[in-house]
Enzyme design. Structure first.
Site, short mmCIF file in Angstrom:
data_model
loop_
_atom_site.label_atom_id
_atom_site.label_comp_id
_atom_site.label_asym_id
_atom_site.label_seq_id
_atom_site.Cartn_x
_atom_site.Cartn_y
_atom_site.Cartn_z
N CYS A 64 0.82 -1.22 0.00
CA CYS A 64 0.00 0.00 0.00
C CYS A 64 0.84 1.26 0.00
O CYS A 64 0.85 2.03 0.96
CB CYS A 64 -0.93 -0.01 1.20
SG CYS A 64 -2.35 -1.03 0.88
N GLU A 65 1.62 1.44 -1.04
CA GLU A 65 2.36 2.68 -1.26
C GLU A 65 2.48 2.89 -2.76
O GLU A 65 2.69 1.92 -3.50
CB GLU A 65 3.78 2.59 -0.65
CG GLU A 65 3.78 2.52 0.85
CD GLU A 65 5.12 2.89 1.48
OE1 GLU A 65 5.89 3.66 0.88
OE2 GLU A 65 5.37 2.40 2.59
#
Ligand code: LLP
Length: 428
Positions: A351-352
């Protein structure tokens, strides 16, 4: 195409005689697959290139590139030594069967208990600072120890600023103009300084800076020999030998490289009257980099503002693209040589937004369910992997003559939590 890979009769990517698609099916993805023969070939190539020019030559494989025990064991069998940078790497090397004398400990910002661990293990100590020397001397059993120093030759090179380890900004080593004084001090304290070391950086494809560092280090060694009377048993030029990551990057001409380095080395030995010490280098990437593949499966093809191919690996499994902007070639495992038809982004599952294996990369048609192979995943891939986003670490397998063995099991969710403790007061 300068990248090392093979295609089998089915047109699929072949890794050490095994079909990449079958490996992905049998062991699941993401999966690191190591080609044992390639590790051995890489080691032999560099060893031969140097030892045919200078017989008293020793490789200290830089364990940080890949510390899997099977990889370490292969290098032990091939006759390598180990460049260890932490007690954990010393521990691993000992377990893999390396004689302590074949382990060189090059720590930086080492604590005194870590120094003691290395001293008690009987490995060769390569010191990074006077602080280390002054703390080492106070430890029981340190007297008379053979040591060496890492020198900053004020030459640096590497594929990224983070990986340049020589020069004014570098935290590593002692200053070359203080070397004579420091070697003298080591002798006064009762040590036997017998080695000298440098490492200017990582991912070097141009021999020039490496040659310059060899020259500088030899001049320092010469002064230390002549002015402090040190008799060198070994001189170590560190690692850094690069490999191609893009299909166009050149392959290092290792024989030419060895010839040039050894010629310089011999000239300087003669100039300073140094008695033929063992010549050492510490390649990591060159030996294991192109011997491993990260297999990952496409789970999402998505047209957003850009076209994304989403895979089940992320920067937790291969940090280099995110950390250094490094290029890693990506192949579709059932058509490794297919012509590109589109430009897409290959995104991981972390999640980046920085979790991208490739941006705007020309690739052939890719559909959900396809297995992709991220190439050159042998060095600084698993060894820099993490459980970020609570992703258990993937399995590693090694292949030889088509036979695969699991050398690290895939972690479980329980492994994510195995070292955590919940204080009793939370358990009411
Ligand atoms: N010797 C010493 C003292 C080192 O510090 C290193 C690497 C080596 C040898 C081996 O360098 P090699 O031959 O593998 O280039 N994580 C970065 C690389 C960091 C290397 C640190 N030191 C990357 O993924 O590119």
């Amino acid at each position: 195409m300068n990248l090392h890979f093979k295609t089998n009769e089915r047109g699929n990517l072949d890794i050490g005689g095994a079909d990449a698609l079958e490996l992905a099916k049998e062991y699941g993805t993401p999966l690191y697959v190591i080609d044992e023969m390639r590790v051995r070939d890489n080691y032999q190539r560099v060893h031969q290139a140097f030892s045919q020019e200078y017989a008293d030559f020793q490789i200290f494989y830089a364990a940080k590139a890949n510390t899997n025990l099977a990889v370490m064991k292969i290098l032990e069998q091939e006759g390598s030594g180990i460049d260890a940078v932490s007690p954990g790497e010393i521990y691993t090397a000992l377990l893999a069967g390396f004689d302590p004398d074949r382990i060189l400990f090059t720590g930086n910002n080492v604590t005194t208990p870590e120094l003691k661990y290395a001293l008690d293990a009987g490995v060769r100590m390569n010191l990074d600072s006077v602080s280390m020397l002054e703390r080492l001397v106070k430890l029981p059993g340190a007297e008379g120890t053979k040591i060496s120093f890492r020198v900053n030759p004020m030459v640096g090179a590497g594929h990224h600023d983070h990986c340049i380890t020589g020069g004014k900004l570098s935290k590593f080593g002692i200053m070359e103009h203080e070397a004579v004084e420091i070697y003298q001090k080591a002798q006064d304290l009762g040590f036997q300084p017998v080695g000298i070391h440098t490492h200017i950086g990582s991912g070097i494809l141009d021999p020039e800076p490496f040659k310059l560092a060899v020259e500088v280090l030899m001049d320092v060694a010469g002064r230390v020999h002549q002015d402090a009377g040190v008799k060198f048993e070994f001189i170590d030029f560190g690692g850094g030998l690069g490999i191609p990551y893009t299909p166009e990057e050149p392959v290092l001409d290792i024989e030419q490289f060895a010839r040039e380095i050894v010629a310089l080395y011999r000239t300087k030995l003669q100039e300073y009257g140094i008695d033929n010490p063992t010549m050492c280098i510490e390649p990591g990437r060159y030996i294991v980099g192109d011997a491993s593949y990260l297999l990952t499966r496409v789970n999402t093809v998505k047209q957003s503002y850009r076209k994304f191919v989403g895979v089940d690996a992320g920067f937790n499994t291969l940090l280099r693209p995110t950390m250094y902007g490094s290029y890693h070639h990506i192949m579709v495992a059932d058509k490794p040589e297919a012509t590109p038809t589109q430009n897409i982004d290959v995104a991981g599952n972390v999640c980046e937004s920085g979790d991208l294996f490739a941006r705007d990369r020309p690739v052939p048609e890719i559909k959900e369910g396809d297995v992709l192979s991220i190439m050159n995943a042998g060095a600084y891939a698993f060894s820099m992997a993490s459980q970020y986003n609570s992703r258990p670490l993937p399995a590693e397998v090694i292949v030889m003559n088509g036979e695969a063995d699991v050398i690290r099991e895939k972690e479980t969710y329980a492994d994510l939590l195995s070292k955590q403790n919940v204080p009793l007061r939370f358990l009411k």
